[in-house]
Design an enzyme around this catalytic site. Sequence first.
Site, PDB file in Angstrom:
ATOM      1  N   THR A   8      -1.509  -2.488 -12.628  1.00  0.00           N
ATOM      2  CA  THR A   8      -2.091  -1.778 -11.477  1.00  0.00           C
ATOM      3  C   THR A   8      -3.495  -1.306 -11.831  1.00  0.00           C
ATOM      4  O   THR A   8      -3.786  -1.024 -12.997  1.00  0.00           O
ATOM      5  CB  THR A   8      -1.233  -0.570 -11.048  1.00  0.00           C
ATOM      6  N   HIS A  12      -3.177   6.873 -10.358  1.00  0.00           N
ATOM      7  CA  HIS A  12      -2.152   7.787  -9.818  1.00  0.00           C
ATOM      8  C   HIS A  12      -0.775   7.117  -9.855  1.00  0.00           C
ATOM      9  O   HIS A  12       0.220   7.736 -10.212  1.00  0.00           O
ATOM     10  CB  HIS A  12      -2.480   8.178  -8.375  1.00  0.00           C
ATOM     11  N   LYS A  13      -0.751   5.851  -9.459  1.00  0.00           N
ATOM     12  CA  LYS A  13       0.511   5.113  -9.532  1.00  0.00           C
ATOM     13  C   LYS A  13       1.013   5.074 -10.967  1.00  0.00           C
ATOM     14  O   LYS A  13       2.199   5.307 -11.224  1.00  0.00           O
ATOM     15  CB  LYS A  13       0.303   3.651  -9.091  1.00  0.00           C
ATOM     16  N   GLU A  37      -4.817  -9.769  -2.952  1.00  0.00           N
ATOM     17  CA  GLU A  37      -3.532  -9.862  -2.260  1.00  0.00           C
ATOM     18  C   GLU A  37      -3.686 -10.696  -0.995  1.00  0.00           C
ATOM     19  O   GLU A  37      -4.720 -10.631  -0.336  1.00  0.00           O
ATOM     20  CB  GLU A  37      -3.053  -8.460  -1.849  1.00  0.00           C
ATOM     21  N   ASP A  66       3.496  -2.442  -4.624  1.00  0.00           N
ATOM     22  CA  ASP A  66       2.712  -2.535  -3.391  1.00  0.00           C
ATOM     23  C   ASP A  66       3.268  -1.492  -2.421  1.00  0.00           C
ATOM     24  O   ASP A  66       4.464  -1.475  -2.141  1.00  0.00           O
ATOM     25  CB  ASP A  66       2.821  -3.934  -2.791  1.00  0.00           C
ATOM     26  N   THR A  67       2.384  -0.623  -1.947  1.00  0.00           N
ATOM     27  CA  THR A  67       2.831   0.487  -1.099  1.00  0.00           C
ATOM     28  C   THR A  67       2.090   0.477   0.227  1.00  0.00           C
ATOM     29  O   THR A  67       0.869   0.281   0.262  1.00  0.00           O
ATOM     30  CB  THR A  67       2.602   1.824  -1.844  1.00  0.00           C
ATOM     31  N   TYR A 140      -3.095   8.992   0.648  1.00  0.00           N
ATOM     32  CA  TYR A 140      -2.654   9.746   1.817  1.00  0.00           C
ATOM     33  C   TYR A 140      -1.829  10.989   1.464  1.00  0.00           C
ATOM     34  O   TYR A 140      -1.366  11.690   2.376  1.00  0.00           O
ATOM     35  CB  TYR A 140      -1.823   8.834   2.735  1.00  0.00           C
TER      36      TYR A 140
END
Length: 184
Positions: A8, A12-13, A37, A66-67, A140
Amino acid sequence: MCMLKFITSNEHKYLEVSVAFEKVGLPLSWYRKKYEEIQADDNAVICRDSCIKLGKDIEQPFFIDDTGLYIEQLNGFPGPYASYVQDTIGNTGIIKLASGSNAYFKTVISLMQDNKVQQFTGILKGTIADKENNGNKFGYDPIFIPDGYDLALSQLSPAEKNLISHRGKAINNLINFLILNNIR
Ligand code: ITT
């Protein structure tokens, strides 16, 4: 076999996932990379495609995340285009369009191991806030109030967020699979 990698570009992930792995004592390494992507309505399709492409060059096992954010009042927008929308209209734009709307996050994790893809999913339901809240600056999170909470996601620690979040649930499913199949 080499150590399991999380590919990634998003710190943050990686922080959230590494906290979950540490909690159960599983090793994890960060392969920091931004990859292209495809466009599709379903982020499971996007995530599988990316995983297969990355598997051609990168040593296995690895996984990706993937979010998407799906806002009811906007018929599911921005969905899999969450990254583009965050970089264009951002949180202030989303507040103007959809403050008070129901919404959910969906994370799909794709694990590549022995040239096979396994997918793990998690969903978190909530509401779009009417202002940006303080705390972490992850996407978000400052404008997402999880159902049953008065706080925004940004105001939870990574460990607290993992207990309820889309990513936390997907990671739990992944970790159960890794333990069951003795993948390190
Ligand atoms: P990768 O390198 O892992 O692809 P990315 O940031 O491009 O990192 P995504 O396409 O999966 O990741 O995420 C789309 C955007 O959605 C991301 O840039 C964030 O702004 C937002 N996002 C993802 N997960 C989030 C979360 O848990 N909380 C808040 N915003 C999130």
